[in-house]
Motif scaffolding. Structure first.
Motif, PDB file in Angstrom:
ATOM      1  N   GLY A  18       7.410   6.416  -4.951  1.00  0.00           N
ATOM      2  CA  GLY A  18       6.054   5.895  -5.124  1.00  0.00           C
ATOM      3  C   GLY A  18       5.037   6.766  -4.438  1.00  0.00           C
ATOM      4  O   GLY A  18       5.365   7.569  -3.553  1.00  0.00           O
TER       5      GLY A  18
ATOM      6  N   LEU B 116       2.313  -0.167  -1.062  1.00  0.00           N
ATOM      7  CA  LEU B 116       3.624  -0.244  -1.697  1.00  0.00           C
ATOM      8  C   LEU B 116       4.657  -0.609  -0.635  1.00  0.00           C
ATOM      9  O   LEU B 116       4.598  -0.130   0.495  1.00  0.00           O
ATOM     10  CB  LEU B 116       3.988   1.101  -2.336  1.00  0.00           C
ATOM     11  CG  LEU B 116       3.012   1.690  -3.361  1.00  0.00           C
ATOM     12  CD1 LEU B 116       3.545   3.019  -3.885  1.00  0.00           C
ATOM     13  CD2 LEU B 116       2.753   0.716  -4.503  1.00  0.00           C
TER      14      LEU B 116
ATOM     15  N   THR C 244       1.666   6.244  -2.313  1.00  0.00           N
ATOM     16  CA  THR C 244       0.719   5.357  -1.630  1.00  0.00           C
ATOM     17  C   THR C 244      -0.613   6.081  -1.507  1.00  0.00           C
ATOM     18  O   THR C 244      -0.679   7.185  -0.953  1.00  0.00           O
ATOM     19  CB  THR C 244       1.227   4.973  -0.237  1.00  0.00           C
ATOM     20  OG1 THR C 244       2.467   4.256  -0.359  1.00  0.00           O
ATOM     21  CG2 THR C 244       0.211   4.087   0.477  1.00  0.00           C
TER      22      THR C 244
END
Length: 639
Positions: free
Chosen positions: A111, A153, A113
């Motif tokens: 992910g 996240l 952020t």
């Protein structure tokens, strides 16, 4: 990762501004080094793939495409590492440029952020190149895969239920409402920060306070990785001031102006336990933030962080003196209120010449001073009996007179022998009846003298004795106000020492020093050759061990096996493993079996974070079974 420990690292690599290939190599080098050292969470600075100080070069496609390629290669390199890695990188999405922290694990980009708060003041002008991240996370296409992109996240470890990690970037934590607040409320126990915070006068101390404060507010671990040497010095200098904090305590701190890696271990089990106890820390009922799984091998974490062997006693001399003064004041103010409320004409203190009664007398004198009362209103009662030695008797008398109290002597031997006759107890039988009869007679004498003088009996027993049940039920266990009830034995010694060091009476100081040198004893058995025959620590174990056990059992919520593990580290060279095991087992058994004595404690002031009052910090059934705790200890010790 047993017992909830996980090794973490904050790394500042050597970089060159806009030299992406060089930076990639340095990041990989430090990543390998940290993973080799056992770190499972590794955090790098903000925009470290390119350098934070690229300025308008961030608007160049060649820099951005090179950074993207480098990120993919760094992620690929993590395939052979067992760690969750956070790296700062610029990412272009939908015609806008974003400052992000990429999370990498086992070859995957988990992910991105995004930075929520972009500084655009003073020396910072990030909004010239970047845009704040979206309010809510979405997914973007990166390298042919859909990857979460946005703030807060949550990266959730597959097997370690309490290990949930979330990231924020530099200025985010300096903002009024940092993104980490909501992340923590949804379960994040570890917050990481990819940062590029420059050095100016006084900023380092503020940064330390900010990070330690945020970790305390969130009851979390916090890893802060800061940019360092290698960034442009056109206008600024970056010091690589890395910090790792846990629930308000800085566990590791980098030397400024020197790039490198710092390590420590988080105790996520403790963090989760602290949150359960703290009713003002409430997790949100509805989870709306993205939860992204990641995996780590469940390997043994070799501990490098320290656990103070005397957790109740500050190591620093100045801090210890400050703590002692504060505790004495709390004790005295608590007693002051009780004396004033009851309109007591006197305070009655049983004086043995030992540490606890000495502290109680000193606190009572301080309370009388605060009330503007003559210290002669303090009745200090010495009650010699079968086990009293001349040393403790003389010290009790001298001390009482030097403090200005009214000294009374009541020899209780005849009364106790009459009691033995009444109940049919042989004087030569030195069993618990022999001992407790003396303790209960002394309490009766004190209570009756309090009636005579219109006063209160001041309790002398300390918290360590209460934890072990080392008190005679309805004997020294009972009083009208217990000033020492939440002071552990290891701290009692320092309080008396502090009073001796700061008092202006040299003769009183001399007596107090001798009290400090006297072995701890209830003096209930006859002396041998005039010396104390009954030494408490020979019977129940060293108080420095028991106070260690008590702190980590009550304050940290550690299981006995975990306490045994860290005690072996903390007392290495002082006590062997078998001795620690023996007295920890004793502690567990006595703590459970003696709860009934704590269930009916007299009032007394709380002075620290650990206390045993049934009206406040510790409520436990008196008939709870210790079996589960003993089994846990035996398993850890291989018994």
């Amino acid at each position: 990762m047993r017992h909830g420990f996980i090794k973490v690292a904050a790394a500042t690599p050597d970089i060159r501004v806009a030299d992406v290939d060089y930076n990639k190599g340095q990041i990989i080098k430090q990543m390998d080094e940290a993973a080799e050292a056992g770190a499972k969470i590794i955090v790098f600075p903000e925009l470290c793939i390119t350098g934070y100080t690229c300025s308008d070069l961030f608007l160049q496609d060649i820099l951005l495409s090179s950074a993207k390629k480098a990120l993919v290669e760094i992620a690929e390199h993590t395939k052979n590492l067992d760690a969750l890695v956070f790296v700062g990188v610029p990412i272009a999405v939908g015609g806008e440029l974003y400052n992000v922290a990429a999370a990498l694990n086992h070859g995957n980009i988990l992910g991105f952020t995004t930075k929520s708060f972009l500084p655009n003041y003073g020396e910072f002008y990030e909004m010239r190149q970047f845009r704040p991240g979206p309010k809510k996370a979405e997914k973007i296409l990166f390298g042919g895969k859909e990857i979460p992109f946005g703030p807060q996240l949550l990266f959730v470890e597959n097997q370690m239920a309490n290990l949930i990690v979330s990231a924020e970037i530099c200025e985010d934590v300096w903002s009024p409402v940092p993104p980490s607040i909501e992340a923590a409320r949804e379960g994040a126990t570890v917050i990481v920060n990819c940062s590029a915070s420059d050095e100016t006068i006084g900023k380092a101390s503020y940064r330390e306070a900010l990070i330690s404060g945020q970790s305390a507010r969130l009851i979390s671990g916090y890893i802060y990785a800061n940019a360092g040497e290698g960034e442009s010095t056109t206008d600024l200098v970056f010091g690589g001031h890395n910090l790792i904090a846990e629930n308000g305590t800085i566990l590791a701190e980098a030397k400024r102006f020197s790039n490198g890696i710092i390590y420590t271990e988080f105790d996520v089990q403790k963090i989760a336990n602290e949150r359960r106890k703290n009713t003002t820390f409430t997790e949100t009922q509805e989870h709306v933030l993205p939860r992204i799984p990641f995996g780590l091998e469940q390997t043994e974490t070799i501990l490098t962080r320290t656990f103070p062997s005397r957790p109740f006693v500050p190591r620093d001399d100045q801090e210890r003196a400050k703590r002692c003064e504060e505790i004495l004041t709390i004790q005295a103010m608590g007693l002051k209120k009780r004396l004033a409320h009851t309109h007591a004409k006197s305070a009655v203190v049983g004086i043995s010449g030992g540490l606890d009664s000495t502290l109680a007398l000193l606190v009572t004198a301080k309370a009388f001073d605060a009330l503007g009362l003559e210290r002669s209103g303090i009745t200090a009662v010495t009650m010699p009996c079968f086990g009293t030695t001349d040393r403790t008797y003389q010290n009790a008398c001298k001390m009482s007179l030097k403090v200005g109290a009214t000294l009374r002597e009541v020899r209780i031997g005849d009364a106790v022998m009459q009691h033995f006759k009444d109940i049919g107890h042989d004087l030569q039988d030195h069993s618990v009846t022999y001992e407790n009869s003396q303790a209960r007679e002394r309490t009766q004498v004190l209570m009756d003298i309090a009636n005579q003088t219109g006063g209160l009996v001041i309790g002398t027993g300390d918290m360590s004795e209460l934890a072990l049940g080392w008190a005679t039920y309805n004997g020294d266990h009972m009083s009208m106000y217990g000033v020492n009830a939440s002071v552990p034995k290891t701290l009692v010694r320092h309080l008396v020492h502090y009073y001796a060091d700061t008092c202006e009476d040299s003769s009183l100081k001399e007596v107090l020093y001798d009290v400090l040198d006297t072995p701890v004893s209830p003096e209930l058995l006859p002396p041998k050759d005039g010396e104390i025959a009954q030494k408490t620590e020979d019977l129940v174990g060293p108080y420095e061990l028991h106070d260690f056990f008590l702190y980590y059992f009550l304050r940290m919520g550690y299981e006995p096996g975990k306490i045994y593990r860290i005690a072996k580290l903390s007392f290495a060279g002082e006590y062997d493993d078998e001795t620690i095991y023996k007295w920890l087992r004793t502690f567990c058994w006595r703590f459970f079996s003696q709860q009934f004595k704590r269930s009916c404690l007299p009032d007394g002031p709380k002075v620290g974070t650990v206390a045993l009052s049934p009206r406040g910090d510790w409520r436990m059934p008196s008939d709870a079974c210790v079996a589960l705790w003993i089994q846990n200890l035996e398993k850890e010790a291989g018994k």
